[in-house]
Scaffold this motif. Sequence first.
Motif, PDB file in Angstrom:
ATOM      1  N   LEU A 149      69.903  61.777  84.466  1.00 22.42           N
ATOM      2  CA  LEU A 149      68.794  62.066  83.560  1.00 22.42           C
ATOM      3  C   LEU A 149      67.501  61.460  84.088  1.00 22.42           C
ATOM      4  O   LEU A 149      67.508  60.428  84.768  1.00 22.42           O
ATOM      5  N   GLN A 150      66.391  62.080  83.763  1.00 25.52           N
ATOM      6  CA  GLN A 150      65.080  61.608  84.188  1.00 25.52           C
ATOM      7  C   GLN A 150      64.418  60.813  83.064  1.00 25.52           C
ATOM      8  O   GLN A 150      64.491  61.205  81.897  1.00 25.52           O
ATOM      9  N   PRO A 151      63.760  59.695  83.389  1.00 31.96           N
ATOM     10  CA  PRO A 151      63.086  58.909  82.348  1.00 31.96           C
ATOM     11  C   PRO A 151      62.065  59.717  81.552  1.00 31.96           C
ATOM     12  O   PRO A 151      61.901  59.498  80.352  1.00 31.96           O
ATOM     13  N   PHE A 152      61.386  60.664  82.217  1.00 33.19           N
ATOM     14  CA  PHE A 152      60.384  61.460  81.515  1.00 33.19           C
ATOM     15  C   PHE A 152      61.037  62.338  80.448  1.00 33.19           C
ATOM     16  O   PHE A 152      60.522  62.454  79.327  1.00 33.19           O
ATOM     17  N   TRP A 153      62.190  62.933  80.774  1.00 31.41           N
ATOM     18  CA  TRP A 153      62.900  63.769  79.792  1.00 31.41           C
ATOM     19  C   TRP A 153      63.392  62.915  78.629  1.00 31.41           C
ATOM     20  O   TRP A 153      63.303  63.315  77.464  1.00 31.41           O
ATOM     21  N   ILE A 154      63.918  61.718  78.938  1.00 31.29           N
ATOM     22  CA  ILE A 154      64.361  60.815  77.885  1.00 31.29           C
ATOM     23  C   ILE A 154      63.189  60.383  77.019  1.00 31.29           C
ATOM     24  O   ILE A 154      63.302  60.265  75.794  1.00 31.29           O
ATOM     25  N   ALA A 155      62.028  60.149  77.654  1.00 33.96           N
ATOM     26  CA  ALA A 155      60.838  59.762  76.897  1.00 33.96           C
ATOM     27  C   ALA A 155      60.435  60.850  75.912  1.00 33.96           C
ATOM     28  O   ALA A 155      60.110  60.563  74.750  1.00 33.96           O
ATOM     29  N   LEU A 156      60.463  62.109  76.347  1.00 32.46           N
ATOM     30  CA  LEU A 156      60.113  63.206  75.447  1.00 32.46           C
ATOM     31  C   LEU A 156      61.113  63.316  74.296  1.00 32.46           C
ATOM     32  O   LEU A 156      60.723  63.582  73.148  1.00 32.46           O
ATOM     33  N   LEU A 157      62.405  63.105  74.580  1.00 37.56           N
ATOM     34  CA  LEU A 157      63.430  63.175  73.546  1.00 37.56           C
ATOM     35  C   LEU A 157      63.240  62.059  72.516  1.00 37.56           C
ATOM     36  O   LEU A 157      63.294  62.297  71.300  1.00 37.56           O
ATOM     37  N   LEU A 158      62.997  60.837  72.992  1.00 31.94           N
ATOM     38  CA  LEU A 158      62.759  59.723  72.079  1.00 31.94           C
ATOM     39  C   LEU A 158      61.484  59.937  71.269  1.00 31.94           C
ATOM     40  O   LEU A 158      61.430  59.606  70.073  1.00 31.94           O
ATOM     41  N   LEU A 159      60.483  60.498  71.924  1.00 35.76           N
ATOM     42  CA  LEU A 159      59.218  60.754  71.237  1.00 35.76           C
ATOM     43  C   LEU A 159      59.401  61.760  70.105  1.00 35.76           C
ATOM     44  O   LEU A 159      58.857  61.589  69.002  1.00 35.76           O
TER      45      LEU A 159
END
Length: 329
Positions: A149-159
């Motif tokens: 997983l990419q941190p940017f994708w995880i960031a969007l999901l958490l956001l």
Amino acid sequence: MKYVARKFGFFVATLWAVVTLNFLIPRLQPGDPAEIMVKKLAGKDAQLDPAQVRAMRAMLGAPDGSMIQQYGTYLGELGRGNFGLSYSYYPFKVTEVIGQAFWWTVILVTVTQVLSFVVGVVLGAYAAWRRNSRFDSVVTLGSTFLGTLQPFWIALLLLYVFGYSLGWFPTSGGYEESTPGLNFAFVQEAVSHSFLPALALLIVTPIGWILGMRNTMIMNLGEDYIRLAKAKGLPDRVVALKYAARNALLPSVTGFALALGGVLGGAILVEQAFDYPGLGRLMGEAVENKDYPLLQTLMLLTTVGVLVANLVADLLYGVLDPRARRAQS
């Protein structure tokens, strides 16, 4: 001394190469920062006036002359500690712009890197000691999955989940209305704004430490000195911590130092996703606006930080493991 001198020699040579590349790379990009600024002020569809572009270039202090002349000017200004004015935040100096974002990134990324290192090393060491157990399988498979997983994708999901849907945490910025300083209101807002970016980094960052520590420790567990320690009847805790984990930790010292050195680069995509006021967001803005002074300074900070961290790690590795000194002397 020969070992130390060799390391310092490589550091100086690499630093010169970094400074030179730092000068060349931004200038190899297509586009003119003065034209970009004029278009922003006049509108994308407006006709460019050459006189306005020249005036903007003079106002920004954009580089002029041949590449060799610019390189000489760049080295001279660098030696005096003058990094120029930011094109994106004109008329502020680059040092002022970076100074405002510096501590946001240092605190966020340093805390996440330290926590990731500790968690990763502990989980990796325990998984290696309990290899082929259920715990080892869960940790290994889970780390392998999360590593894709990419941190940017995880960031969007958490956001989306915790910011917009549940509304538990702020969705952008570093604070709201409080006055910056060491006061309870500001610290509370800063922590709440940085929680989701930190969580996005903490989900992925420990993966490398977990797998690296596990694999290295498994190799050490098969060495003769581990068999000797067990044959002497030493407790498992002593064998695991004092012998296996201690030696397996040595390769992670260099990686941890490099990770701390890269703190100054920030977490570009994560900071942009949360509009976090750190160095990573500045880096993205500098690339978009062709802000040569800001981009060069940020790249220089990042690379010099990594070089210094690598030098410290090499010297520390020589202290921790005498075999490294003997191999290179």
